[in-house]
Write an enzyme that holds these catalytic residues in place. Structure first.
Site, mmCIF file in Angstrom:
data_model
loop_
_atom_site.group_PDB
_atom_site.id
_atom_site.type_symbol
_atom_site.label_atom_id
_atom_site.label_comp_id
_atom_site.label_asym_id
_atom_site.label_seq_id
_atom_site.Cartn_x
_atom_site.Cartn_y
_atom_site.Cartn_z
ATOM 1 N N SER A 120 -9.790 2.030 2.591
ATOM 2 C CA SER A 120 -8.893 2.733 1.715
ATOM 3 C C SER A 120 -7.890 1.822 0.995
ATOM 4 C CB SER A 120 -8.135 3.801 2.495
ATOM 5 O OG SER A 120 -7.325 3.208 3.495
ATOM 6 N N SER A 152 -10.062 -0.321 6.819
ATOM 7 C CA SER A 152 -9.456 -0.231 5.487
ATOM 8 C C SER A 152 -8.741 -1.461 4.959
ATOM 9 C CB SER A 152 -8.484 0.945 5.429
ATOM 10 O OG SER A 152 -9.212 2.117 5.218
ATOM 11 N N LYS A 198 0.850 -1.196 0.000
ATOM 12 C CA LYS A 198 0.000 0.000 0.000
ATOM 13 C C LYS A 198 0.883 1.242 0.000
ATOM 14 C CE LYS A 198 -3.957 2.043 2.461
ATOM 15 N NZ LYS A 198 -4.865 1.923 3.626
HETATM 16 N N1 GLN Z 1 -13.235 4.459 5.804
HETATM 17 C C1 GLN Z 1 -12.670 4.889 7.050
HETATM 18 C C2 GLN Z 1 -12.219 6.324 6.922
HETATM 19 O O1 GLN Z 1 -12.451 6.888 5.927
HETATM 20 C C3 GLN Z 1 -11.532 3.993 7.436
HETATM 21 C C4 GLN Z 1 -10.298 4.253 6.712
HETATM 22 C C5 GLN Z 1 -9.153 3.423 7.153
HETATM 23 O O2 GLN Z 1 -9.317 2.412 7.837
HETATM 24 N N2 GLN Z 1 -7.961 3.889 6.809
HETATM 25 O O3 GLN Z 1 -11.642 6.880 7.800
#
Ligand code: GLN
Length: 445
Positions: free
Chosen positions: A127, A151, A52
């Site tokens: 994400s 995410s 990532k």
């Molecule tokens: N969707 C969540 C956010 O937007 C989680 C994102 C994540 O786990 N990095 O914060």
């Protein structure tokens, strides 16, 4: 051959999937050729992987999905990269993500939006959308993602692959570009539960460079895989199968429960009464931490520097032009929540709610081995369907966020399909009980 195969597959598929932001083909092939001259001495030797793009890689562009870091080449490797490099993993490139890991669909990437390999009209989740899509599309056997509020698990669920968020502190965050430091964890995304256990085994462990890393011995994850689950006690929170959960998703979870019962497990309905406050508490806490963490991106120390009349103007232009809308929204929300006079009303209150949520999990896991439910209330939605509605998007994480607030480990495993798209089964265990997750997930798989 493996590395060549991986690039071949990426080239065949990635103009549709957009899983990768940067490929490191020349270096990867050179390393693979060099490894060909040596004797393989471990399981990871010469295995291609994708990372990532918020995990720093020495000399390899690391953008965090942001224009602001479009030209950022880190001068060191994250601890997880050192752990993989030690075993001669071949990094093929860096994976697409929502900008600074803020999002649930990959649509907040300031590059192309990654697509779901099962149906490219749909999002891969986020994400870590690129990390899940790359594994699902057969581009690489494993990837690393990061999970602050879901995410890793949510895109794993949407793409039909296995994703684990380790216990907070189990994997070093050194070299993970911080979003919300008290919630962030790096974890593996793989095709199978077994592969997942091997990757965690390799990346977990104490690290002096991360003061929040747990100084505890790493358990033997792979030896847990073939254990019997007879007598296993499963808790099913009623909040996890209630309103807002799609019928197709519910049906798959009930089938999974029936299968686990056949294998000798028992289950009971329980309640996690404070889960309903998790999304509100999370967006306050995560945004507050993000507003502090992202202050370092000023156009001077890292990334793209815009011309300005003076220093302040340079900061302003670099940040206004470099950050996307969602990142700005979070910085503003967090800065507001932390400003004097509001701290007690918002941040402190959210911290108290966080404690209540952790206690809910502790309470249930005192009498049960695992908590089971869906990873996400729905399957992957269409690209564009929720992108103008941040609140609906935030609610997609309602079943994953409580786990980050509590710090427990959780895994998402594929459990069939609904309307042609994958459904994910989420299992949650006590802190540092990743072994239990692997045992149950492997028995189920
Ligand atoms: N969707 C969540 C956010 O937007 C989680 C994102 C994540 O786990 N990095 O914060």
């Amino acid at each position: 051959e493996l590395t060549e195969q991986s690039f071949k597959r990426i080239k065949e598929t990635d103009d549709k999937i957009h899983a990768f932001l940067t490929l490191d083909e020349e270096r990867a092939l050179a390393k693979a050729r060099e490894l060909d001259e040596q004797e393989a001495d471990n399981l990871f030797f010469g295995i291609p992987a994708g990372i990532k793009d918020n995990i720093v890689t020495k000399g390899l562009r690391t953008t965090c999905g942001s224009q602001l870091l479009d030209n950022f080449e880190p001068v060191h490797d994250a601890t997880v990269m050192n752990r993989l490099n030690e075993k001669n993993v071949v990094t093929v490139g860096k994976l697409n993500m929502d900008e600074f890991a803020m999002g649930s669909s990959n649509e907040n990437s300031s590059y192309a939006t990654a697509r779901n390999p099962w149906n490219t009209d749909h999002v891969p989740g986020g994400s870590s959308g690129g990390s899940a899509a790359a594994v699902a599309a057969g581009q690489v056997p494993f990837t690393l993602g990061s999970d602050t509020g879901g995410s890793i698990r949510q895109p794993a669920s949407f793409c039909g692959v296995v994703g684990l968020k380790p216990t907070y502190g189990r994997v070093s965050r050194f070299g993970l570009v911080a979003f919300a430091s008290s919630l962030d964890q790096i974890g593996p995304i793989t095709r199978t539960v077994e592969d997942n256990a091997y990757v965690l085994q390799q990346i977990a462990g104490h690290d002096q460079l991360d003061s929040t890393s747990a100084n505890m011995e790493v358990a033997d994850y792979t030896s847990a895989l073939n254990q019997d689950i007879a007598g296993l006690r499963i808790a099913v929170p009623k909040e996890y199968l209630g309103e807002g959960v799609d019928e197709g998703v519910k049906a798959r979870i009930q089938e999974a429960l029936a299968k686990l019962e056949e294998l000798g497990a028992t289950w009971e309905e329980v309640s996690l009464p404070n889960s309903k406050y998790a999304v509100a508490a999370y967006y306050l806490l995560a945004s507050s931490e993000a507003s502090a963490n992202l202050a370092r991106f000023d156009g001077v120390r890292y990334g793209v520097r815009k011309e300005g009349e003076d220093l302040l103007d340079l900061y302003k232009k670099s940040r206004s032009e470099g950050f996307g809308d969602e990142v700005k929204r979070r910085i503003m929300l967090g800065t507001f929540a932390l400003s004097s006079g509001y701290y007690d009303a918002y941040y402190k209150k959210a911290q108290k709610v966080r404690t209540l949520i952790r206690e809910d999990f502790e309470h249930v896991l005192n009498s049960f081995d695992v908590i089971l439910g869906p990873t996400v209330p729905t399957t992957a939605f269409k690209v564009g369907e929720n992108s103008n509605d941040p609140l609906t998007m935030y609610l997609k994480d309602i079943l994953t966020i409580p786990v980050n607030l509590a710090g427990n480990p959780a895994i998402s495993v594929p459990c069939g399909f609904s309307d042609g798209l994958p459904v994910g089964l989420q299992l949650i265990a006590k802190p540092f009980e990743e072994r239990t997750l692997y045992k149950v997930a492997h028995a189920y798989e």
